[in-house]
Design a protein around this motif. Structure first.
Motif, mmCIF file in Angstrom:
data_model
loop_
_atom_site.group_PDB
_atom_site.id
_atom_site.type_symbol
_atom_site.label_atom_id
_atom_site.label_comp_id
_atom_site.label_asym_id
_atom_site.label_seq_id
_atom_site.Cartn_x
_atom_site.Cartn_y
_atom_site.Cartn_z
ATOM 1 N N GLN A 1 -2.502 8.856 6.830
ATOM 2 C CA GLN A 1 -2.525 7.432 7.179
ATOM 3 C C GLN A 1 -1.142 7.001 7.675
ATOM 4 O O GLN A 1 -1.023 6.318 8.689
ATOM 5 C CB GLN A 1 -2.939 6.609 5.963
ATOM 6 N N PRO B 1 0.826 -1.197 0.000
ATOM 7 C CA PRO B 1 0.000 0.000 0.000
ATOM 8 C C PRO B 1 0.867 1.256 0.000
ATOM 9 O O PRO B 1 1.932 1.286 0.624
ATOM 10 C CB PRO B 1 -0.793 -0.105 1.296
ATOM 11 N N HIS C 1 0.462 4.128 1.420
ATOM 12 C CA HIS C 1 0.672 4.793 2.714
ATOM 13 C C HIS C 1 1.777 4.124 3.507
ATOM 14 O O HIS C 1 2.453 4.767 4.306
ATOM 15 C CB HIS C 1 -0.626 4.827 3.524
ATOM 16 N N PHE C 2 2.005 2.827 3.235
ATOM 17 C CA PHE C 2 3.082 2.179 3.970
ATOM 18 C C PHE C 2 4.455 2.532 3.413
ATOM 19 O O PHE C 2 5.420 2.713 4.160
ATOM 20 C CB PHE C 2 2.910 0.663 4.003
#
Lengths: 233, 233
Positions: free
Chosen positions: A45, A4, A6-7
DNA sequence: AAGTGGTCTAGACCACTCC
DNA sequence: GAGTGGTCTAGACCACTTG
């Protein structure tokens, strides 16, 4: 896309945090989002996870800062005051509520009293170096400690009061540890952002004769506190 | 302070969960969002918190379901296998990795070996009733257990192997408990949604002579597991 | 192919802090 | 008033599971 976005952002942010020192201010979310070429939601996030991990602290209206390491508290029948002092921190307490309630079946069983009997409900905010780190609700049987209201100082240690003033000798206890999300009320009292993971502890303790002393519900900020237990086979 | 919308939704959802039984399916997010007259983002925020609290379980492509209560594990130097069996659950293990690594300064100190000496790194997924609940990485000194690879069965209990086959007698240990967010890799191995709060445990244990046995890093699903500790003064 | 949860965007407004 | 983090919307597309 495997990982992802956001990671990936979180990973890149961590490198940035390492370069900045403890207590340093992070650029604003909107700036970071532009620099990383992601939306503000994605940046938030990533920041949210780092906040939950205790790496960042966000303060509304001020900014986001690199956090200090977590405080590790002992998981034992010891005084909060002394445990904190042992780590070079200044302990503090603030009484939110000190009422008498009617024990329901569960509480009565824990305190070894009859259902419907009166019990103290003492809710306090715990501070370390002026910062709120936990919210502790303690239940004690009124019949066992009828003079508690007179001998307990608002800012004093409950454990010291019980042992020194009321002659209680702590024997054994049990504590259950889990993670939960704080309610808005709890988050507000702990000056935490809502929806931050917390450590919820449920404790019951007995004296050396096996008689119940207290039932405690403690909620600690998961981003600021950890616990250390001593294990036996 | 007004209550955030997503929290009001969470409260209303909890009432719905109480009416539905354990294991019941929740209506789809989009339907719920319409019914509650909020955006899907707000509904997801509420569902996300209930998931972190262990009240809901989301399965991609299938739906969201009312979860069963958390499993409470003992915080002691006992076998995972026996602890689970004692609670009527079926234990399981899956070896992810079984390598030899070079101990850095921190690990070497924990294991009582020289920096640069070889150590086993054993990473396993822990299951309860076929469901992954934890990811455990154990480090042991190769010099102390040179035959470990031959005597440890892939699906066998490490504690049983150490005590019965290698004559280890567990003495005392220390465990640090905190909450963290899982990395995507960890979340994937635990079949959890990303960004779910986890319980991270760091354990070191010694035998009855005080010699180090193991250093362990355990990551448990915070929505499925809690821990029980026995306290002493 | 249809329906589900998971990720992400762009943009809006609110609440708070500091100047 | 300006700038910060906090909440929320509407809509899009992706990944996964089931039929």
């Amino acid at each position: 896309m495997t990982v992802p976005l956001h990671f990936a952002v979180k990973t890149r942010l961590m490198e940035l945090l390492d370069r900045l020192g403890e207590g340093a201010a992070l650029p604003p979310e909107r700036t970071l989002a532009k620099e990383f070429e992601v939306s503000r939601w994605t940046m938030r996030q990533a920041i949210r996870e780092l906040t939950a991990d205790g790496r960042l602290r966000a303060r509304q209206g001020q900014g986001t800062f690199v956090a200090t390491p977590k405080l590790i508290q002992p998981l034992a029948l010891v005084s909060y005051t002394e445990a904190l002092r042992a780590q070079g921190q200044v302990p503090g307490r603030e009484v939110v509520r000190f009422d008498e309630v009617v024990a329901d079946a569960v509480l009565a069983e824990k305190l070894g009293i009859a259902e419907g009997a009166p019990a103290y409900e003492l809710e306090r905010i715990l501070f370390a170096d002026e910062q709120p780190i936990g919210l502790e609700t303690t239940y004690l049987a009124v019949s066992r400690f009828p003079t508690l209201r007179e001998v307990l100082l608002p800012t004093g240690s409950l454990y010291r009061c019980l042992t020194d003033d009321l002659g209680v000798r702590f024997g054994e206890g049990e504590e259950i540890v889990e993670t939960v999300m704080a309610t808005p009320r709890e988050a507000e009292l702990l000056k935490a952002t809502q929806s931050l993971p917390m450590l919820l502890l449920h404790r019951t303790s007995r004296d050396t004769d096996g008689k119940p002393i207290e039932a405690v519900r403690s909620l600690y900020r998961g981003d600021r506190v950890g616990f250390r237990a001593t294990l036996r086979p």
